[in-house]
Design a protein around this motif. Structure first.
Motif, PDB file in Angstrom:
ATOM      1  N   VAL A  48       0.786  -1.381  -0.121  1.00  0.00           N
ATOM      2  CA  VAL A  48      -0.186  -0.275   0.040  1.00  0.00           C
ATOM      3  C   VAL A  48       0.808   1.279   0.043  1.00  0.00           C
ATOM      4  CG1 VAL A  48      -1.925  -1.295   1.268  1.00  0.00           C
ATOM      5  CG2 VAL A  48      -0.268   0.115   2.591  1.00  0.00           C
ATOM      6  N   LEU A  49       2.062   1.232   0.212  1.00  0.00           N
ATOM      7  CA  LEU A  49       2.763   2.502   0.571  1.00  0.00           C
ATOM      8  C   LEU A  49       3.283   2.985  -1.159  1.00  0.00           C
ATOM      9  CD1 LEU A  49       5.426   1.692   3.271  1.00  0.00           C
ATOM     10  CD2 LEU A  49       3.470   3.121   3.361  1.00  0.00           C
ATOM     11  N   THR A  50       3.316   4.360  -1.313  1.00  0.00           N
ATOM     12  CA  THR A  50       3.483   4.783  -2.411  1.00  0.00           C
ATOM     13  C   THR A  50       4.481   6.073  -2.235  1.00  0.00           C
ATOM     14  OG1 THR A  50       1.343   3.864  -3.532  1.00  0.00           O
ATOM     15  CG2 THR A  50       2.484   5.753  -4.586  1.00  0.00           C
ATOM     16  N   ALA A  51       5.190   6.523  -3.103  1.00  0.00           N
ATOM     17  CA  ALA A  51       5.806   7.654  -3.088  1.00  0.00           C
ATOM     18  C   ALA A  51       4.970   8.728  -3.963  1.00  0.00           C
ATOM     19  CB  ALA A  51       7.333   7.458  -3.595  1.00  0.00           C
ATOM     20  N   VAL A  52       4.845   9.991  -3.454  1.00  0.00           N
ATOM     21  CA  VAL A  52       4.205  10.835  -4.089  1.00  0.00           C
ATOM     22  C   VAL A  52       4.918  12.307  -4.205  1.00  0.00           C
ATOM     23  CG1 VAL A  52       1.999  12.254  -4.261  1.00  0.00           C
ATOM     24  CG2 VAL A  52       1.905   9.875  -3.857  1.00  0.00           C
ATOM     25  N   THR A  53       5.228  12.928  -5.569  1.00  0.00           N
ATOM     26  CA  THR A  53       5.725  14.202  -5.544  1.00  0.00           C
ATOM     27  C   THR A  53       4.678  15.166  -5.638  1.00  0.00           C
ATOM     28  OG1 THR A  53       7.605  13.005  -6.693  1.00  0.00           O
ATOM     29  CG2 THR A  53       7.168  15.148  -7.069  1.00  0.00           C
ATOM     30  N   TYR A  54       5.133  16.384  -4.734  1.00  0.00           N
ATOM     31  CA  TYR A  54       4.047  17.473  -4.745  1.00  0.00           C
ATOM     32  C   TYR A  54       4.798  18.670  -4.982  1.00  0.00           C
ATOM     33  CZ  TYR A  54       5.520  17.248  -0.026  1.00  0.00           C
ATOM     34  OH  TYR A  54       6.283  17.098   1.225  1.00  0.00           O
ATOM     35  N   PRO A  55       3.788  19.650  -5.425  1.00  0.00           N
ATOM     36  CA  PRO A  55       4.547  20.949  -5.705  1.00  0.00           C
ATOM     37  C   PRO A  55       5.062  21.600  -4.410  1.00  0.00           C
ATOM     38  CG  PRO A  55       2.252  20.867  -6.373  1.00  0.00           C
ATOM     39  CD  PRO A  55       2.440  19.774  -5.521  1.00  0.00           C
ATOM     40  N   LYS A  56       5.824  22.673  -4.724  1.00  0.00           N
ATOM     41  CA  LYS A  56       6.426  23.422  -3.567  1.00  0.00           C
ATOM     42  C   LYS A  56       5.494  23.898  -2.780  1.00  0.00           C
ATOM     43  CE  LYS A  56       9.290  27.755  -2.981  1.00  0.00           C
ATOM     44  NZ  LYS A  56       9.978  28.885  -3.754  1.00  0.00           N
ATOM     45  N   LEU A  57       5.927  24.105  -1.510  1.00  0.00           N
ATOM     46  CA  LEU A  57       4.970  24.559  -0.300  1.00  0.00           C
ATOM     47  C   LEU A  57       4.753  26.024  -0.746  1.00  0.00           C
ATOM     48  CD1 LEU A  57       6.118  22.833   2.900  1.00  0.00           C
ATOM     49  CD2 LEU A  57       4.396  22.145   1.297  1.00  0.00           C
ATOM     50  N   PRO A  58       3.692  26.569  -0.423  1.00  0.00           N
ATOM     51  CA  PRO A  58       3.406  28.013  -0.412  1.00  0.00           C
ATOM     52  C   PRO A  58       3.854  28.726   0.776  1.00  0.00           C
ATOM     53  CG  PRO A  58       1.297  26.853   0.047  1.00  0.00           C
ATOM     54  CD  PRO A  58       2.366  25.869  -0.403  1.00  0.00           C
ATOM     55  N   SER A  59       3.781  29.624   0.951  1.00  0.00           N
ATOM     56  CA  SER A  59       4.315  30.410   2.321  1.00  0.00           C
ATOM     57  C   SER A  59       3.417  30.202   3.483  1.00  0.00           C
ATOM     58  CB  SER A  59       4.420  31.920   2.172  1.00  0.00           C
ATOM     59  OG  SER A  59       5.406  32.340   1.468  1.00  0.00           O
ATOM     60  N   PRO A  60       3.750  29.791   4.600  1.00  0.00           N
ATOM     61  CA  PRO A  60       2.893  29.268   5.376  1.00  0.00           C
ATOM     62  C   PRO A  60       1.888  30.478   6.020  1.00  0.00           C
ATOM     63  CG  PRO A  60       4.936  29.816   6.378  1.00  0.00           C
ATOM     64  CD  PRO A  60       5.306  30.007   5.149  1.00  0.00           C
ATOM     65  N   SER A  61       0.733  29.916   6.355  1.00  0.00           N
ATOM     66  CA  SER A  61      -0.384  30.715   6.558  1.00  0.00           C
ATOM     67  C   SER A  61      -0.175  30.947   8.230  1.00  0.00           C
ATOM     68  CB  SER A  61      -1.819  29.953   6.685  1.00  0.00           C
ATOM     69  OG  SER A  61      -1.731  28.551   7.497  1.00  0.00           O
ATOM     70  N   PRO A  62      -0.942  32.095   8.834  1.00  0.00           N
ATOM     71  CA  PRO A  62      -0.739  32.340  10.095  1.00  0.00           C
ATOM     72  C   PRO A  62      -0.766  31.288  11.238  1.00  0.00           C
ATOM     73  CG  PRO A  62      -2.272  33.832   9.083  1.00  0.00           C
ATOM     74  CD  PRO A  62      -2.086  32.738   8.080  1.00  0.00           C
ATOM     75  N   ASN A  63       0.169  31.168  12.131  1.00  0.00           N
ATOM     76  CA  ASN A  63       0.423  30.213  13.278  1.00  0.00           C
ATOM     77  C   ASN A  63       0.587  28.972  12.536  1.00  0.00           C
ATOM     78  OD1 ASN A  63      -0.784  32.215  15.273  1.00  0.00           O
ATOM     79  ND2 ASN A  63      -2.823  31.868  14.475  1.00  0.00           N
ATOM     80  N   THR A  64       1.281  29.048  11.555  1.00  0.00           N
ATOM     81  CA  THR A  64       2.108  27.688  10.987  1.00  0.00           C
ATOM     82  C   THR A  64       3.367  27.782  10.476  1.00  0.00           C
ATOM     83  OG1 THR A  64       1.271  27.920   8.591  1.00  0.00           O
ATOM     84  CG2 THR A  64      -0.449  27.037  10.014  1.00  0.00           C
ATOM     85  N   VAL A  65       4.228  26.914  10.309  1.00  0.00           N
ATOM     86  CA  VAL A  65       5.403  26.748   9.839  1.00  0.00           C
ATOM     87  C   VAL A  65       5.860  25.820   8.781  1.00  0.00           C
ATOM     88  CG1 VAL A  65       6.302  27.796  11.993  1.00  0.00           C
ATOM     89  CG2 VAL A  65       6.314  25.226  11.646  1.00  0.00           C
ATOM     90  N   ASN A  66       6.547  26.219   7.943  1.00  0.00           N
ATOM     91  CA  ASN A  66       7.165  25.048   6.687  1.00  0.00           C
ATOM     92  C   ASN A  66       8.329  24.567   7.336  1.00  0.00           C
ATOM     93  OD1 ASN A  66       4.810  25.927   5.180  1.00  0.00           O
ATOM     94  ND2 ASN A  66       6.133  27.025   3.631  1.00  0.00           N
ATOM     95  N   LEU A  67       8.297  22.946   7.245  1.00  0.00           N
ATOM     96  CA  LEU A  67       9.586  22.212   7.700  1.00  0.00           C
ATOM     97  C   LEU A  67       9.973  21.542   6.646  1.00  0.00           C
ATOM     98  CD1 LEU A  67       7.886  20.907  10.984  1.00  0.00           C
ATOM     99  CD2 LEU A  67       9.008  22.693  10.977  1.00  0.00           C
ATOM    100  N   LYS A  68      11.353  21.413   6.801  1.00  0.00           N
ATOM    101  CA  LYS A  68      12.160  20.429   5.859  1.00  0.00           C
ATOM    102  C   LYS A  68      12.758  19.384   7.041  1.00  0.00           C
ATOM    103  CE  LYS A  68      16.820  19.719   4.137  1.00  0.00           C
ATOM    104  NZ  LYS A  68      16.680  19.426   2.994  1.00  0.00           N
TER     105      LYS A  68
END
Length: 399
Positions: A48-68
């Motif tokens: 059932v596991l699958t690798a999925v590529t997705y677009p670049k993250l947009p800038s984070p909305s208020p009270n959130t952070v983008n993580l690497k």
């Protein structure tokens, strides 16, 4: 546990110890890729596991952070979660893509419960976090088998100490917290007291030994018998084990007398169990008055059976422990304090990073190739071909 035995993948074993004080900056000259490991329905991870590529993250909305994400473990509980038999359930993700897996029409679960991440962008209203901070997860099932994710700021905890390795940070929030809380949450132990445990060579068992040593506690540690015990005994003794025995020793009628000599007649008041079945029954009989038996696993898949006499005449108390429940019932301040304490112990090398193998999913690999690699990895794990903690790294740039 059975998933982690001898390495046989062709993936090279890495021994790097990148620390927070020496972390690398992100490259801007190479092609970037975002990818995560997902599953649309519960089942066998090799199917059932699958690798999925997705677009670049947009800038984070208020009270959130983008993580690497830097490194993310594959724990036995992750396998159970994918299979659908673990109590902690992930939530569907439907914002990875506009169509296909990860879209509103085909929501998925993103794998991974534990991991080390680096803050790459901070949203409005976020306090106490800044770019390049190292963080760990404060919420279960955030989907750490990813290159990058956007998460609520209250779902992560900043690592306060410098000098930690990536492996330390990646394995911070499950096994060390479990070991620490079991040693500190049930019995008020004093320096020189004794603790007894089975599954002593498990990840949690080895951490119990190290944390107990730091507190001046003695440990009696039971493990499964094997042809050559010396390497394991020596390893556990180097970590700080006082005594290392086998489950076969529990059948020796002279053991009780030996333990009485070791302890100077002092009652053992705390036992930690991750095995169940007859070995745990026999171990519980070695406990003294007003003792506590804490169970956090059932590796034998056998029920826990305790003599009634232990409860009546010795006032034994039996508990279950699950770190996820602890996190739900304790404050943010308490959790931050625990992470700070563990980070300091790791920085001082009181707690050693687990022996580990880093398995890398290369950014240059297609989703089909990455899917095949991750499924093959889980097949190898199910066959018992790993002996070290597996840390997953999803590359985000193709060089």
């Amino acid at each position: 546990m059975s998933y982690f035995h001898a390495l046989s993948l062709s993936t090279p074993m890495l021994s790097r110890t990148i620390t927070r004080s020496a972390k690398r900056s992100f490259s801007t000259s190479t092609a970037a890729i975002n990818r995560c490991i997902v599953y649309a329905q519960n089942g066998d991870p090799t199917q059932v596991l699958t690798a999925v590529t997705y677009p670049k993250l947009p800038s984070p909305s208020p009270n959130t952070v983008n993580l690497k994400f830097l490194l993310s473990p594959i724990n036995p509980a992750d396998v159970n979660t994918i299979e659908g038999v673990y109590p902690s359930k992930p939530t569907h993700t439907s914002n990875l893509n506009t169509s296909g897996l990860g879209s509103k029409n085909e929501p998925v679960f993103v794998g991974g419960n534990e991991g080390l991440a680096q803050v790459i962008e901070v949203g409005e209203g976020v306090e106490g976090l800044q770019k390049d901070d190292w963080v760990v997860m404060d919420r279960p099932q955030l989907g750490t088998w990813s290159t990058s994710r956007n998460v609520p700021s209250h779902g992560i905890i900043r690592l306060p100490a410098t000098g930690l390795t990536e492996a330390h940070g990646a394995t911070m929030t499950v096994n060390p917290t479990t070991a620490y809380n079991m040693l500190n949450g049930f019995v008020e132990l004093q320096e020189g007291d004794w603790v007894i445990q089975n599954g002593a060579n498990s990840a949690v068992g080895q951490l119990v030994i190290q944390i107990a040593k730091e507190r001046g506690l003695n440990t009696i540690n039971f493990v499964r018998s094997r042809a050559d015990m010396n390497p394991l005994v020596q390893h556990l003794e180097r970590l700080g084990a006082t005594k290392v025995l086998t489950y076969d020793d529990l059948n020796d009628k002279s053991l009780r007398g030996q333990i009485k000599e070791w302890t100077g007649g002092k009652d053992i008041r705390l036992a930690l169990n991750c095995v169940g079945g007859e070995p745990t029954t026999a171990m519980a009989k070695l406990l003294g008055q007003d003792a506590h038996l804490v169970s956090y696993g059932a590796m034998s898949k056998k029920p826990l059976s305790l003599p009634t006499s232990l409860h009546i005449f010795k006032n034994l108390t039996s508990h279950g422990f699950w770190q996820t429940n602890w996190s739900k019932t304790h404050s943010r301040t308490e959790k931050e304090g625990l992470i700070a304490k563990l980070a300091e112990m790791m920085k001082e090398d009181t707690i050693k990073a687990p022996e580990h193998t880093i398995v890398t999913i290369g950014a240059q690999q297609s989703d089909e190739e990455a899917t095949a690699k991750i499924r093959d990895l889980f097949a190898e794990m199910a066959e018992g071909k790993f002996g070290k903690k597996i840390l997953l790294k999803l590359e985000d740039t193709a060089t």
